[in-house]
Design an enzyme around this catalytic site. Structure first.
Site, PDB file in Angstrom:
ATOM      1  CB  CYS A 216      -0.827  -0.033   1.073  1.00 22.41           C
ATOM      2  SG  CYS A 216      -1.974   1.441   1.161  1.00 22.41           S
TER       3      CYS A 216
ATOM      4  CB  CYS B 143      -1.592   4.491   4.675  1.00 26.75           C
ATOM      5  SG  CYS B 143      -3.005   4.105   3.725  1.00 26.75           S
ATOM      6  CB  SER B 144      -0.705   0.370   6.766  1.00 26.87           C
ATOM      7  OG  SER B 144      -1.783   0.889   7.540  1.00 26.87           O
ATOM      8  CB  CYS B 145      -4.963  -0.431   2.705  1.00 27.87           C
ATOM      9  SG  CYS B 145      -5.387   1.049   2.961  1.00 27.87           S
TER      10      CYS B 145
HETATM   11 FE    FE Z   1      -3.401   2.060   3.022  1.00 29.40          FE
END
Ligand code: FE
Length: 201
Positions: free
Chosen positions: A106, A109-111
């Site tokens: 991602c 971010c961190s999905c």
């Molecule tokens: Fe994310």
């Protein structure tokens, strides 16, 4: 010159600040403690990579399920009782092959599809991984212990808020005849992110 060091207000520790926020919320009738307990329960008991491992094992042993999984991941995992939040509108399952390695990231971010493959590891959230896996995927994978020969094509997939991915790893040849339960035990979170291959593949 004023002494900056001494004029700065003292900042409480993270623990003290979170306790203060929680107390302020509780005072207003908002049940922060309950929410935190529920969240901890979900993270530790429900949002675990064993879910994705079951999906992979089923796909390896049931070709019709695999077709449904590749066509519509969200509906297919629901058949196994696995749910995703409403905003995870699509689960796209990426099938690896001996000469194709899918990798997810991602860049924003961190999905992840966290209800299925578990919460993202810390390295997945690092700017280093997010930036470099896109431009230097072969090198990054090598640094992470996956040294792919040049004939293996690497495909990098960037997660968005509504489209989540999971990688369907190649089934190791030595697992012929294994039960779904046995197969599920060898599937790792890293393999479902695509930064590792399973032994023998
Ligand atoms: Fe994310």
């Amino acid at each position: 010159m004023p002494d900056q060091t001494h004029s700065r207000p003292t900042v409480a520790s993270v623990e003290k600040r979170t306790d203060a926020i929680q107390a302020a919320l509780e005072e207003r009738g908002l049940k922060a403690g309950e929410f935190i307990e529920q969240a901890e329960h979900l993270v530790e008991e429900k949002w675990i990579p064993e879910n994705g491992a079951r999906v992979v094992a089923k796909a390896w042993t049931d070709p019709a399920f695999k077709q449904r999984l590749l066509a519509n991941g969200r509906d297919a995992v629901a058949e196994l009782g696995l749910t995703m939040p409403p905003h995870h509108r699509h689960l796209v399952v990426l099938e690896n092959a001996p000469k194709v390695q899918n990798v997810i990231c991602c860049t924003l971010c961190s999905c992840t599809a966290f209800t299925i493959i578990g919460l993202p590891p810390d390295w997945y959230k690092d700017l280093e991984y997010r930036a470099r896996v896109v431009r230097q995927s072969r090198t990054v994978l090598k640094e992470m212990g996956l040294d792919l020969p040049p004939e293996v094509e690497i495909r990098v997939w960037d997660t968005t808020a509504d489209t989540r991915y999971m990688v369907l790893p190649v089934r190791p040849p030595h697992t012929e005849g294994w039960s779904e339960e046995q197969l599920a035990k060898i599937v790792t979170k890293d393999a479902m992110i695509g930064v590792a291959r399973l032994q023998g593949t």
